[in-house]
Design a protein around this motif. Structure first.
Motif, PDB file in Angstrom:
ATOM      1  N   GLY A 152     -11.107  -0.910  11.396  1.00 58.80           N
ATOM      2  CA  GLY A 152      -9.960  -1.717  11.803  1.00 58.80           C
ATOM      3  C   GLY A 152      -9.737  -2.880  10.866  1.00 58.80           C
ATOM      4  O   GLY A 152      -8.589  -3.208  10.522  1.00 58.80           O
TER       5      GLY A 152
ATOM      6  N   ILE B 233      -3.611  -1.822  15.035  1.00 57.48           N
ATOM      7  CA  ILE B 233      -4.752  -0.903  15.160  1.00 57.48           C
ATOM      8  C   ILE B 233      -6.066  -1.682  15.105  1.00 57.48           C
ATOM      9  O   ILE B 233      -7.004  -1.417  15.875  1.00 57.48           O
ATOM     10  CB  ILE B 233      -4.700   0.179  14.069  1.00 57.48           C
ATOM     11  CG1 ILE B 233      -3.486   1.090  14.287  1.00 57.48           C
ATOM     12  CG2 ILE B 233      -5.982   1.016  14.078  1.00 57.48           C
ATOM     13  CD1 ILE B 233      -3.246   2.086  13.165  1.00 57.48           C
ATOM     14  N   ALA B 234      -6.147  -2.661  14.203  1.00 55.45           N
ATOM     15  CA  ALA B 234      -7.360  -3.480  14.119  1.00 55.45           C
ATOM     16  C   ALA B 234      -7.602  -4.220  15.429  1.00 55.45           C
ATOM     17  O   ALA B 234      -8.729  -4.271  15.932  1.00 55.45           O
ATOM     18  CB  ALA B 234      -7.235  -4.479  12.966  1.00 55.45           C
TER      19      ALA B 234
ATOM     20  N   ILE C 209      -8.673  -1.799  18.331  1.00 54.11           N
ATOM     21  CA  ILE C 209     -10.095  -1.456  18.264  1.00 54.11           C
ATOM     22  C   ILE C 209     -10.935  -2.607  18.796  1.00 54.11           C
ATOM     23  O   ILE C 209     -11.873  -2.417  19.576  1.00 54.11           O
ATOM     24  CB  ILE C 209     -10.499  -1.121  16.810  1.00 54.11           C
ATOM     25  CG1 ILE C 209      -9.838   0.187  16.365  1.00 54.11           C
ATOM     26  CG2 ILE C 209     -12.023  -1.021  16.681  1.00 54.11           C
ATOM     27  CD1 ILE C 209     -10.032   0.498  14.896  1.00 54.11           C
TER      28      ILE C 209
END
Length: 521
Positions: free
Chosen positions: A187, A231-232, A235
């Motif tokens: 991520g 997305i990072a 996560i």
């Protein structure tokens, strides 16, 4: 003129970590005492700063300090706090001394029920030094107003937590630590690409967040950059389906480390969504709202259902957190004043409630040597004080009215249901479906309480001793905060609401009750 509050708050735990690391070999008790003293100093400074925080209109970020770091690339050591960052820094400052007390013997080795050592004795000085380094990183990540500096803290936090899990955790600590690290690094790599892309496309010659708000106008570019950040953060949060690292990491980490992992580090994900995803890429955030809300609802229901089937106490609590983080993400992307304020409040209240539940479970596990719920029974007859704290923490986890989590969850659901941000019934449907988690929460919490605390007393449980003074001091402040903010959340909301208003103005969402202001305020 730059304020020194935030640099000092970060410097004190770093200096404390150095002092602890340099103590003579064998000074284990002194290392613990110094760590506790340093964490209490940080808490005191944070409270003094918080009481000086002005709620009046004006510049969004308070206690700002900006220093050139890498001038050729426009990178600054820039820090400052709005209301949301302030309450999360305060959460960190409250939890760390509690975790230090709770972790007094975490580096002394852990034995299973059969007497075998599942976590051998490690360096006590190293463990408590890592705690203080982690505290500095947690303060820094919430205070950073330079996007590159935020990324540095975002990644640097992995290092102390990786060693706390991998060196001081349970029997499968190496697997859990590596899995945690790989997910987070993946991520972080995507986020780094997006950070560089943001700098290049914006063309501002700086990474300072206030100057980058509104700098990216092209919708297609916003979507690509938004994806890297989101997305990072998904996560880190964790959001389904990139959540699988959390149950392993939380189950294998020492109880104190699990509290900071789930109670604070994971909040960086939802904080990042609220701060960076929405304000830097408002068009992309609106475009992706529907799929993100769907993922949030899946997390809410999935986490609750899977929690019901867990036999490991710490894994059960970890899955409940996946459900709770789904509520926070839903509140963030509902884009209404009530929902986002509820989401920010949920970040704080979840830290208190889940922290108390992890620590109470940790005290049980320390007495029995097993995390399996089936190995307990009749605990309340033998250790009524411990059972009472466990019950209150569990009831906070299911958002019982009168406890702090209820206020947050109610605000998120009501704010999502009534949101007029998109003029659609989709958000109302999401709020209705998410309400099923209220029933599921009652099932997984009350069933765990029934199996562990009630019923016939298991033979090994008969030898248990109730909480000692140190353990009471660990749990009592958290329970007091859970009850206090359950009945009177206004002090937190008064600080949070102006920051939420600024976020909604920058995202340019029509929202009743939000006054029109200039972007960046």
């Amino acid at each position: 003129m730059s304020s020194l509050w935030l640099p000092i708050l970060m410097a004190v735990p770093v200096l404390g970590a150095i002092v602890v690391a340099l103590l003579p070999k064998g000074s284990t008790t002194l290392a613990k005492q110094v760590t506790l003293l340093v964490s209490l100093v940080v808490l005191a400074l944070t409270l003094v700063m918080a009481f000086q925080f002005p709620n009046a209109a004006g510049e969004r970020f308070k206690f700002e300090a900006t220093y050139d770091w890498i001038p050729s690339f426009g990178v600054h050591f820039g820090v400052g706090v709005d209301g949301i960052a302030l309450v999360l820094i305060a959460l960190s400052a409250v939890l760390v001394p509690i975790v230090v007390l709770a972790s007094w013997h975490d580096a002394d080795g852990v034995k299973a029920a059969d007497g075998t050592v599942v976590a051998p004795k490690r360096s006590v000085k190293t463990y408590f030094s890592l705690l203080l380094v982690l505290e500095a990183m947690m303060i820094g990540v919430f205070a950073a107003t330079d996007v590159f500096l935020f990324y540095v803290f975002f990644e640097a936090m992995l290092i102390p937590m990786y060693f706390m899990i991998g060196s001081y955790g349970g029997a499968q600590r190496s697997y859990a630590a590596v899995k945690f690290l790989l997910y987070s690094l993946f991520g972080g790599l995507l986020m780094l690409v997006a950070v560089i892309g943001l700098y290049v496309v914006a063309g501002q010659g700086t990474f300072m967040f206030p100057e980058l708000v509104g700098a990216i106008q092209d919708p297609a570019t916003q979507k690509w950059l938004f994806a890297g950040f989101f997305i990072a953060f998904a996560i880190k949060a964790p959001l389904w389906p990139v959540h699988t690292w959390l149950p392993d990491a939380a189950a294998q980490a020492p109880a104190g480390a699990a509290v900071l992992l789930v109670g604070v580090l994971d909040k960086v994900g939802t904080f990042g969504m609220l701060r960076f995803c929405l304000e830097l890429f408002p068009d992309a955030a609106k475009a992706f709202t529907t799929p993100i809300i769907v993922l949030a609802v899946i997390s809410i229901i999935y986490g609750a259902i899977v929690a019901i089937g867990q036999t490991d106490m710490k894994r059960l609590i970890a899955y409940t957190s996946i459900s709770h983080f789904g509520f926070i993400v839903m509140g963030v992307f509902a884009m209404s004043q009530v929902a986002q304020a509820g989401a920010a409040l949920y970040m704080v209240n979840h830290g208190f409630a889940t922290g108390a539940l992890f620590l109470a479970a940790g005290f049980l596990i320390a007495r029995r040597g097993s995390p399996h719920i089936a190995d307990y029974g009749g605990v309340q007859k033998v250790t009524p004080v411990l059972a009472g704290f466990f019950l209150v923490a569990g009831l906070a986890g299911l958002s019982l009215p009168g406890l702090s989590s209820f206020v947050s969850e109610f605000m998120v659901m009501i704010g999502t249901y009534s949101s007029e941000a998109f003029g659609s019934g989709a958000l109302a449907a999401a709020a209705i479906v998410s309400a099923l988690a209220v029933i599921l929460a009652a099932v997984y919490i009350l069933w765990m309480v029934q199996r562990a605390l009630n019923g016939p007393t298991a033979e090994p449980v008969k030898a248990f001793k109730d909480l000692n003074a140190r353990e009471v001091w660990v749990l009592a402040p958290l329970v007091a905060l859970i009850i206090g903010f359950g009945f009177f959340p206004k002090p937190l909301l008064d600080v949070i609401n102006p920051a939420v208003t600024s976020t909604l103005v920058n995202v340019q969402v029509h929202n009743p009750g939000v006054a029109e202001k200039g972007a960046g305020q």
